[in-house]
Write an enzyme that holds these catalytic residues in place. Structure first.
Site, short mmCIF file in Angstrom:
data_model
loop_
_atom_site.label_atom_id
_atom_site.label_comp_id
_atom_site.label_asym_id
_atom_site.label_seq_id
_atom_site.Cartn_x
_atom_site.Cartn_y
_atom_site.Cartn_z
N ALA A 1 0.84 -1.20 0.00
CA ALA A 1 0.00 0.00 0.00
C ALA A 1 0.88 1.24 0.00
O ALA A 1 2.10 1.15 -0.11
CB ALA A 1 -0.92 -0.02 1.21
N ASN A 2 0.27 2.42 0.10
CA ASN A 2 1.02 3.67 0.23
C ASN A 2 0.29 4.59 1.21
O ASN A 2 -0.78 4.26 1.70
CB ASN A 2 1.23 4.32 -1.15
CG ASN A 2 -0.08 4.69 -1.79
OD1 ASN A 2 -0.82 5.53 -1.29
ND2 ASN A 2 -0.39 4.06 -2.92
N ARG A 3 0.87 5.75 1.47
CA ARG A 3 0.38 6.60 2.56
C ARG A 3 -0.73 7.56 2.15
O ARG A 3 -1.07 8.47 2.90
CB ARG A 3 1.54 7.42 3.14
CG ARG A 3 2.60 6.57 3.80
CD ARG A 3 3.63 7.44 4.51
NE ARG A 3 4.82 6.67 4.84
CZ ARG A 3 4.90 5.85 5.88
NH1 ARG A 3 3.87 5.69 6.69
NH2 ARG A 3 6.02 5.19 6.10
N SER A 4 -1.31 7.42 0.98
CA SER A 4 -2.40 8.31 0.59
C SER A 4 -3.61 8.14 1.52
O SER A 4 -4.03 7.02 1.80
CB SER A 4 -2.82 8.00 -0.85
OG SER A 4 -4.05 8.62 -1.14
N ALA B 1 -3.56 7.67 -5.57
CA ALA B 1 -2.16 7.25 -5.53
C ALA B 1 -2.14 5.76 -5.87
O ALA B 1 -2.21 4.89 -5.00
CB ALA B 1 -1.58 7.50 -4.14
#
Ligand code: C5P
Length: 218
Positions: free
Chosen positions: A29-32, A95
């Site tokens: 995942a990512n921090r969006s 994102a």
């Protein structure tokens, strides 16, 4: 029927991160947070647009009064986006993960004392680029560019490469606090050059962008 400058216009917004599964319990995942995309969808709705909101697993709740499509992966996001066409304008605030796990498995990977699991990555489809080259390309396509250095130069090149009309660029270096934060400092990049906007609450960035979109579609 809605009123306002975007009444009768259909606008697509992607938002949030995507999750790319490794196995049934693990993912990349990512921090969006989805905050900017959500604020933008709400602002477009407030100007009277019919909003199709395609969101990954965001931490902020989606806005009311939009057509909501929840997805998990980039692959699912692409399908939902293509199904939403035609639209008058599309804004890609998501994102999207650049890679997915090619060897994801249906059962939880067990810890093995002798070997580490190997994660094999493959490239995800570029949703923005796909829509820019689509037979049903919206009249106005807006991409985002999250950069950590040379923001204007990288985002200007990105606008060309992707084939979109505008890029909303921001510096997401951890020190800026933008990712997951309340404010955003953006640069609006178009064929005409770039505009540097002051640091503003994400809701205000959204209102100004929505107003510009209304102007462009008028
Ligand atoms: O190439 P990069 O990921 O930096 O481009 C960012 C822009 O492209 C954003 O608007 C993002 O939503 C979009 N994008 C996309 N599909 C991808 C990767 C990025 O729509 N697979």
């Amino acid at each position: 029927l809605g009123t306002g400058p975007l009444a009768g216009k259909r606008v697509l917004v992607t938002s949030g991160p995507t999750h790319e599964p490794i196995d049934p319990v693990r993912y990349i995942a990512n921090r969006s947070s989805g905050a900017q995309g959500t604020a933008l969808a709400a602002a477009l709705r407030d100007l009277g647009a019919e909003v199709v909101f395609v969101t990954g697993p965001a931490t902020v709740p989606p806005p009311d009064g939009v057509h909501l499509h929840r997805v998990e992966t980039a692959g699912e996001m692409l399908l939902a986006v293509e199904a939403a066409l035609p639209v008058d304008a599309a804004v890609f605030a998501a994102a999207v993960a650049d890679w997915r796990v090619e060897n994801d498995v249906a059962q939880k990977i067990k810890k093995n004392a002798h070997a580490l699991p190997e994660i094999k990555l493959s490239e995800n489809p570029d949703i923005l680029k796909t829509v820019c080259a689509h037979a049903k390309r919206p009249r106005l396509v807006v991409g985002f560019a999250a950069e950590t250095e040379n923001v204007i130069a990288h985002a200007t090149a990105k606008r060309q490469r992707k084939g979109c009309d505008w890029i909303v660029a921001n510096d997401v270096s951890p020190a800026t606090g933008i990712m997951g934060g309340a404010n955003n400092t953006v640069h609006l990049i178009s064929e005409a050059g770039h505009e540097d906007w002051p640091s503003l609450p994400k809701q205000e960035v959204a209102r100004r962008l929505a107003a510009r979109i209304a102007e462009a579609l008028a």
